[in-house]
Design an enzyme around this catalytic site. Structure first.
Site, PDB file in Angstrom:
ATOM      1  N   ASP A 185       8.903  -2.651   6.150  1.00 22.83           N
ATOM      2  CA  ASP A 185       7.714  -3.291   7.357  1.00 22.83           C
ATOM      3  C   ASP A 185       7.120  -3.715   6.378  1.00 22.83           C
ATOM      4  O   ASP A 185       6.334  -3.603   5.580  1.00 22.83           O
ATOM      5  CB  ASP A 185       7.333  -1.755   7.866  1.00 22.83           C
ATOM      6  CG  ASP A 185       6.681  -0.711   7.549  1.00 22.83           C
ATOM      7  OD1 ASP A 185       7.442  -0.243   6.136  1.00 22.83           O
ATOM      8  OD2 ASP A 185       5.941  -0.892   7.374  1.00 22.83           O
ATOM      9  N   GLU A 227       6.041   2.474   7.047  1.00 25.22           N
ATOM     10  CA  GLU A 227       5.572   2.925   5.970  1.00 25.22           C
ATOM     11  C   GLU A 227       3.747   2.278   6.226  1.00 25.22           C
ATOM     12  O   GLU A 227       3.050   3.512   6.104  1.00 25.22           O
ATOM     13  CB  GLU A 227       5.957   1.760   4.533  1.00 25.22           C
ATOM     14  CG  GLU A 227       5.407   2.875   3.236  1.00 25.22           C
ATOM     15  CD  GLU A 227       3.781   2.642   2.591  1.00 25.22           C
ATOM     16  OE1 GLU A 227       2.945   3.594   2.026  1.00 25.22           O
ATOM     17  OE2 GLU A 227       3.944   1.069   3.227  1.00 25.22           O
TER      18      GLU A 227
END
Lengths: 415, 415
Positions: A96, A161
Site C-alpha cells: 500500500d 501498513e
C-alpha cells in the site's frame, strides 16, 4: 550474486516500474499485488494469497484499522522452501502507498514510473516498492544462480501498513513465524534494530460561535487550538528529553508529535466554535502505547492554568485510525551481525546502526509475532509521502545484493 | 400607530413566521422574497421586481460577489407613493440569510419559526427578517390607518447582503435614492449612524512537507500559520488603539480582525505544506477599504524578523468574496433627531447612539448612493449567525411603531 544482479538490472527496474505504475492506495492494492504475485509464481514460490479479516484479526488487541472490507485486495506470501536444517527468514514489504496529494505539486503524473538520472519516480517508489523489488531481486538472484538454501525464506507482500499494520498482523495470526525478519523500508541502507511506534490522535477543541464583527462575544476555537498545539510542543520536548538511547543520538526529535491537520470554521465572518486537530504521536521503543496515550491525556487536562475556557472545556482526545507498535531488537543480535557483514561486503564500510524515526510493521512482527526484526532498505525517508517521490535505482540493486548475501549466511547454503 | 400594531400582532407574527420558514440562503432567496412581495401587493405598493446583474452592476467598483447568476432570485422594491412635497425615505432589509450550520446544534429545525415565551426561532429571525417584518408592519399601520404621507416611502427587500451587498448596490444603480434610509439590522434598537465596514481575506501560508516521523525535515505550515495569526492579533490591537471616536467607547474591539477558518493538511502522519486562513477584517467608518488592505499587506510582509522561513516565504494575501463599505453619518443629522424622538415616544427614554460593530448595506447606500443612513432595528447581534437564532416579538412590534412614527414625521402627513 553481484554478477547476477548486475546483469539483470533492466529486469529489476522493469519490475519496480510496473509495481509503481499500479496505484495501490488503500482499497486499491490488488493491481500492484498482481505484479508481485506474477513474479513470485515465475520464481516458483509456494503461494498463499488470502483476503485478510479471518483468524480473529479484528478482535486482536494490536488490530488497528477503520477499513470495513478487505475483499479483492489480498495479502500475498510466497515461500522459497529450504532443504531443511537452516534458519528461516521473513522478508516483509507493504504494497500500500499513501495518497499522491495534490497532483499539481508533481512534475510528472504521480504513478509515472519515469526514470531520469538513475532515479525512478512515483508514489510508492521509495515507500516501499523499491524495497520490495530488492527482496524479489535478491531471491531471484539466489534461485537463478542455482543455489539452494537450508532455511525457508518467507516473502510477504502485505496491505495496510500505512494505516496500522493489519496486513502484517494477519500474517502472524495465520501462523507465519521465522527466526528473523527484514523489512526493507527506506532507511537509506542504515540498520534500524529499534523502531519508533506511533499512533494517530484527534483533538477536538471547543469555542463559542459569534458574529465576526463582535468576535469578543465568542471564543475562537482556533485560538484555543493554538494553546493546545503549544502544549503538545511542550509535551514533545518533555518526552524527548527523557530519551537517552545512543541509537537516537543523531535524530533531532526521536519521538515527534506531528500536527498533521487542522480544520476549523466554515464562514470567514463567524467565530469558529470547533477546531479539530489530527496528528501522529511517536512512541519510544522502550515504552508502551498505553503509557504514551496516558501522558498525552494528562497533558491536555492541564493545558494552561491561565486559560479558564480550556479549564472548563477540556479538549477531547481520541485515538483513531492508524497505530503501530514500537520495535526493540538488541543491537548485538546475530541478525544485526550477519546483515552488517553483508553490508560491509558490498559497501566496503561499516553500516550505520540507528533507531528508526518512524514506525513500521516491525513492531507487529516483533511484539506480536516474537520475531527478531531489523528494518533495512534502499531509499531516503525525505522523499517518502512527498510529491516527486523517487528512489535511486543503484540503491535498490545494492540492497538486493546485501539481502541476498544475508540470506546465504542466515539460511545457509545447502550443498 | 400603537393601537393598530397592537391589534395586528398576530398578523405581523404570522408574516415574520412565513418569512423565516422560507430558507433564503444564497441562491435560494425566491421563496422568502415571494412572501414579502405578496405582502407588498396586498398593501398596494408600486412594485419593481427584477433580477439584478444589469445597470453595469458587475463592473462597478463597489460590486462584490462571486455569484455568477442571480436568475430566479430577484430584488424587490415596493413604493408607497407620497402625495408630494415631503421628504422621501428608503426602508431597506436583506432577505438572504447565512447557512444554518450544523443542524445538530439547533434545538429545533433551523427554519421552524417556532414561537416560545415571546421569542420566534429560526435562521434569519434576527438577521434580519424581524427587521423587515417591522418595516412592513409600520407601512401597513400607516396605510390601514388611512394616513397619506407627502414623501415617498421606498421599501427594498434585497438579496446578497451577507455576501457583499450586490443587491443594495443594484437598487442604487437602478436609480433608487431618497432623503434618508433606515436599515433595521439587529441593533437591539440602538441607533447606529456609523457602521464598521468589512472585507474577507484569505492568507495562504506555505510549509514544507515531510513524514511526521521525521517532522524536523519539513516545515509545518500550521505552526507558521500560528505566527501569522499572532501577527494579525497584533495588527488588530494597533488598529484599534487608533480609534478615538466616542461612538465606539462601549465596544471592546471596534474594528476586529476575525479568524473565521483555518484548513491545513490531509494526513495525520504528514507535515502539512500549506495552511489557509480565512477571515474578516473590520474597516473603520473614517478609513477607506484600500488603506485597511494596504495595512494588512504591510503587516504580513514583516511578520517576524526571527522567522527566516516566513521571511523567504511571505504569506500570500487575497481579498475575496464579501466586502462591505463602512458608513459614516453625522450624529447631528436630522434623521438621527427624528428617529430619536420617535424612539422616546415609544420607549420613554433616550436611545443609545453608537457605532455598529459590523458592516451593513448602509455603506453602499451612503458611500455609493449618497443617502444619509441610520441602522436601527429589533434583535440582538449575539443570536445572529448562531444556532437557535431568535428574535423577541415585542422588539419587532416596538420597532414597527418607532419606524411608523419616524415616517410620519420625516415624510409628513398629507392633509
Amino acid at each position: 550474486m553481484r554478477q547476477y544482479i548486475k546483469e539483470n538490472r533492466i529486469k529489476g527496474t522493469r519490475l519496480l516500474q510496473k509495481m509503481v505504475q499500479e496505484p495501490s492506495t488503500r482499497g486499491e492494492e490488488s493491481g500492484a499485488q498482481a505484479v508481485v504475485i506474477e513474479k513470485c509464481r515465475e520464481l516458483g514460490f509456494e503461494m498463499d494469497i488470502w483476503e485478510i479479516g479471518g483468524d480473529g484479526l479484528a478482535g486482536h488487541p494490536a488490530f488497528c484499522s477503520d477499513r470495513s472490507n478487505f475483499k479483492g485486495n489480498p495479502n500475498a506470501v510466497g515461500i522459497m522452501r529450504g532443504t531443511g536444517g537452516g534458519k528461516s527468514m521473513i522478508l516483509n514489504g507493504h504494497i500500500d502507498v499513501v495518497p499522491a496529494g495534490d497532483v499539481k505539486d508533481w512534475d510528472r503524473e504521480p504513478y509515472s514510473g519515469y526514470i531520469e538520472s538513475g532515479k525512478l519516480y512515483g508514489r510508492g517508489s521509495t515507500d516501499m516498492k523499491g524495497g520490495t523489488a530488492s527482496l524479489l531481486m535478491a531471491m531471484e538472484a539466489i534461485k537463478n544462480s542455482g543455489i539452494k538454501l537450508k532455511g525457508d525464506v518467507i516473502f510477504q507482500s502485505v496491505i495496510e501498513e500505512e494505516s496500522g499494520g493489519a496486513g502484517s498482523l494477519a500474517t502472524v495470526l495465520r501462523g507465519y513465524k521465522a527466526d528473523a525478519a527484514i523489512i526493507p523500508e527506506p532507511t537509506n541502507m542504515k540498520l534500524f534494530p529499534k523502531q519508533q511506534g506511533s499512533m494517530w490522535f484527534r483533538i477536538s477543541v471547543k469555542g463559542k460561535g459569534a458574529h465576526g464583527g463582535t468576535r469578543y462575544e465568542g471564543v475562537n476555537a482556533i485560538e484555543k487550538a493554538m494553546l493546545v498545539i503549544d502544549r503538545l510542543r511542550k509535551l514533545e520536548m518533555e518526552r524527548n528529553e527523557r530519551i537517552t538511547d545512543p541509537f537516537f543520538d543523531s535524530i533531532p526529535i526521536p519521538i515527534p508529535i506531528n500536527i498533521g491537520k487542522i480544520q476549523a470554521g466554515d464562514w470567514p465572518s463567524s467565530v469558529p466554535d470547533l477546531a479539530i486537530i489530527e496528528g501522529r504521536m511517536g512512541v519510544a521503543p522502550n515504552e508502551t502505547q498505553e503509557d504514551a496515550k496516558r501522558e498525552m491525556a494528562e497533558a491536555l487536562s492541564h493545558i494552561s492554568n491561565a486559560d479558564s475556557w480550556l479549564e472548563e472545556n477540556t479538549p477531547v482526545l481520541e485515538w483513531f485510525g492508524a497505530s503501530w507498535l514500537p520495535g526493540d531488537l538488541d543491537p548485538e543480535h546475530e541478525l544485526i551481525k550477519v546483515l552488517s557483514e553483508s553490508f560491509k561486503g558490498v559497501k566496503e564500510r561499516e553500516p550505520l546502526i540507528e533507531a528508526s524515526p518512524w514506525a513500521t510493521d516491525g513492531g507487529i512482527l516483533s511484539k506480536v509475532g516474537g520475531i527478531p526484526v531489523v528494518v533495512f532498505g534502499p531509499g531516503v525517508t525525505e522523499t517518502a509521502h512527498q510529491a516527486n517521490e523517487y528512489i535511486r535505482l543503484e540503491d535498490v540493486f545494492e540492497s538486493a545484493e546485501i539481502i541476498a548475501l544475508t540470506l546465504l549466511k542466515w539460511c545457509e547454503i545447502s550443498e
